[in-house]
Design a protein around this motif. Structure first.
Motif, mmCIF file in Angstrom:
data_model
loop_
_atom_site.group_PDB
_atom_site.id
_atom_site.type_symbol
_atom_site.label_atom_id
_atom_site.label_comp_id
_atom_site.label_asym_id
_atom_site.label_seq_id
_atom_site.Cartn_x
_atom_site.Cartn_y
_atom_site.Cartn_z
ATOM 1 N N HIS A 1 -9.214 21.488 22.531
ATOM 2 C CA HIS A 1 -8.116 21.125 23.427
ATOM 3 C C HIS A 1 -7.007 22.159 23.220
ATOM 4 O O HIS A 1 -7.120 23.028 22.350
ATOM 5 C CB HIS A 1 -7.579 19.728 23.086
ATOM 6 C CG HIS A 1 -8.632 18.653 23.133
ATOM 7 N ND1 HIS A 1 -8.946 17.966 24.288
ATOM 8 C CD2 HIS A 1 -9.448 18.140 22.172
ATOM 9 C CE1 HIS A 1 -9.899 17.079 24.025
ATOM 10 N NE2 HIS A 1 -10.221 17.170 22.748
ATOM 11 N N CYS B 1 -2.684 19.029 28.072
ATOM 12 C CA CYS B 1 -3.795 19.757 27.472
ATOM 13 C C CYS B 1 -4.067 20.959 28.363
ATOM 14 O O CYS B 1 -4.183 20.837 29.574
ATOM 15 C CB CYS B 1 -5.035 18.874 27.374
ATOM 16 S SG CYS B 1 -6.446 19.759 26.689
ATOM 17 N N GLU C 1 -6.544 23.365 27.871
ATOM 18 C CA GLU C 1 -7.863 23.985 27.701
ATOM 19 C C GLU C 1 -8.874 22.996 28.273
ATOM 20 O O GLU C 1 -8.876 21.825 27.872
ATOM 21 C CB GLU C 1 -8.128 24.215 26.205
ATOM 22 C CG GLU C 1 -9.495 24.744 25.862
ATOM 23 C CD GLU C 1 -9.631 26.229 26.158
ATOM 24 O OE1 GLU C 1 -8.709 26.986 25.831
ATOM 25 O OE2 GLU C 1 -10.671 26.611 26.719
ATOM 26 N N CYS D 1 -11.469 20.472 28.774
ATOM 27 C CA CYS D 1 -12.138 19.736 27.698
ATOM 28 C C CYS D 1 -13.013 18.614 28.244
ATOM 29 O O CYS D 1 -13.306 17.655 27.552
ATOM 30 C CB CYS D 1 -11.093 19.184 26.737
ATOM 31 S SG CYS D 1 -9.838 18.189 27.557
ATOM 32 N N HIS E 1 -9.852 16.188 31.664
ATOM 33 C CA HIS E 1 -8.917 17.171 31.096
ATOM 34 C C HIS E 1 -7.536 17.088 31.780
ATOM 35 O O HIS E 1 -6.495 17.145 31.119
ATOM 36 C CB HIS E 1 -9.534 18.556 31.231
ATOM 37 C CG HIS E 1 -8.571 19.674 31.280
ATOM 38 N ND1 HIS E 1 -7.852 20.068 30.186
ATOM 39 C CD2 HIS E 1 -8.181 20.484 32.308
ATOM 40 C CE1 HIS E 1 -7.070 21.090 30.534
ATOM 41 N NE2 HIS E 1 -7.244 21.341 31.806
ATOM 42 N N MET F 1 -4.895 14.427 30.545
ATOM 43 C CA MET F 1 -4.639 14.436 29.109
ATOM 44 C C MET F 1 -3.235 15.002 28.888
ATOM 45 O O MET F 1 -3.050 16.133 28.454
ATOM 46 C CB MET F 1 -5.708 15.273 28.395
ATOM 47 C CG MET F 1 -5.645 15.133 26.887
ATOM 48 S SD MET F 1 -7.051 15.923 26.092
ATOM 49 C CE MET F 1 -6.445 15.963 24.415
HETATM 50 CU CU1 CUA Z 1 -8.059 18.147 26.217
HETATM 51 CU CU2 CUA Z 1 -8.176 19.552 28.138
#
Ligand code: CUA
Length: 347
Positions: free
Chosen positions: A181, A216, A218, A220, A224, A227
């Motif tokens: 993340h 977040c 990245e 994931c 995602h 997040m």
């Molecule tokens: Cu955790 Cu994107």
């Protein structure tokens, strides 16, 4: 052809307007609205690059315009094209190549030195100072937040919301529970990855109170985009009283409805994943619910923390955040209402 050039022009104007609006919004999720020393340093690099690149753009286009205007004025009257002497043409080409190479090297060198200096400042400036230490673990798709105080009895865990005192450096040690993340609160700092099996560290500091959005950064998995987390920067006294309230055990239900709600909670699958301190529920798979009602949002910033949203989330979270690890619960309305009443007492 004309239509497509109109479309391109519209696209350029819209992009510029959007860029201008987001840059000047002064928002709670904005890298150009820094509220701490780290983000301020990053913003300095951004503005330097912005001004230098704008200057280069304007200079290149101005030179091009001058050349085109000169050329159109010097147009020969007959149809025979004006031929330039080979010597003159060669000299001109050498000048253009030299100017491009030298200016590019100089500009890139300035950027290199500046980003090196800023980069060193980002890691060393706050690292030497003592402050608050928070352990942050990224899970699919929520944030586990643990306050590691020196006093072992006052360690506690919460989720998706970080409270920090204004003007105090905060050390965040970042971990990943499953996949990679990335922690990103643009008003406070740049991005930092959370990598499974590795602890990385980042320092933040808010110089003014406020509520800032983190995300977040990245990819994931499926959720995602859902997040998010909130950083709440508050004056020291307010922070201390929040800290004090979070170290307390969960509220004991006092009304018939909330007592029944607690029984439903403790006899259902909720206890397989969640903790409510002072009760037999003590699992750490999902977010700690000891003070869930004190949080502003649920489902990692996805929904405002209201009775209606909690009820919808508890019973069918898959509809709101498909793929998340909480199963569909399907409580009857008779059970769901007291259960949510109970959860709302957990302040
Ligand atoms: Cu955790 Cu994107």
């Amino acid at each position: 052809m004309r239509k497509s050039s109109q479309q391109s022009l519209r696209l350029v104007v819209t992009s510029l307007a959007a860029g201008w609006l987001t840059a000047c919004g002064g928002g709670v999720h904005s890298a150009v609205n820094p509220v701490g020393p780290q983000a301020a340093n990053i913003a300095k690099i951004w503005w330097l690059m912005f001004y230098v690149c704008t200057a280069v753009f304007v200079i290149v286009l101005s030179v091009l315009a001058v050349v085109l205007i000169k050329r159109s004025k010097n147009k020969p009257t007959d149809d025979v094209p004006e031929l330039e002497l080979p010597e003159e043409s060669k000299k001109r080409r050498t000048n253009v190549v030299l100017a491009s190479v030298i200016s590019t090297v100089v500009i890139l060198f300035i950027f290199l030195i500046y980003s090196f200096v800023i980069g060193r400042g980002l890691t060393s400036e706050l690292a030497q100072k003592n402050g608050v230490v928070i352990e942050l673990t990224g899970h699919q798709w929520w944030w586990e937040v643990r306050y590691d105080n020196v006093d072992a009895s006052s360690i506690f865990t919460t989720a998706n919301e970080i409270h920090i005192p204004v003007g105090v450096p905060v050390t965040l040690s970042l971990k990943a529970g499953d996949v990679i993340h990335s922690f990103w609160v643009p008003n406070l700092h740049g991005k930092k990855d959370l990598i499974p099996g590795k602890v990385s560290t980042i320092w933040i500091q808010a110089d003014q109170p406020g509520v800032f959005r983190g995300q977040c950064a990245e990819y994931c998995g499926l959720q995602h985009a859902h997040m998010a987390l909130w950083v709440i920067a508050e004056p020291r006294e307010q922070f201390d009283s929040w800290l004090q309230s979070q170290t307390q055990e969960a509220a004991v239900p006092s009304t018939d409805s909330t007592k029944r709600g607690q029984q439903i909670f403790l006899s259902s699958a909720c206890v397989m994943c969640h903790t409510v301190s002072g009760t037999p529920a003590g699992s750490n798979i999902g977010p700690n619910l000891t003070h869930v009602a004190s949080r502003q949002t649920i489902a990692a910033g996805t929904l405002e923390n209201t009775h209606d949203h909690l009820a919808r989330w508890v019973n069918n979270s898959q509809r709101i955040k498909p793929g998340n690890h909480m199963p569909t619960m399907s409580f009857s309305d008779n059970d769901l209402q007291p259960l949510v009443d109970y959860l709302q007492t957990l302040k």
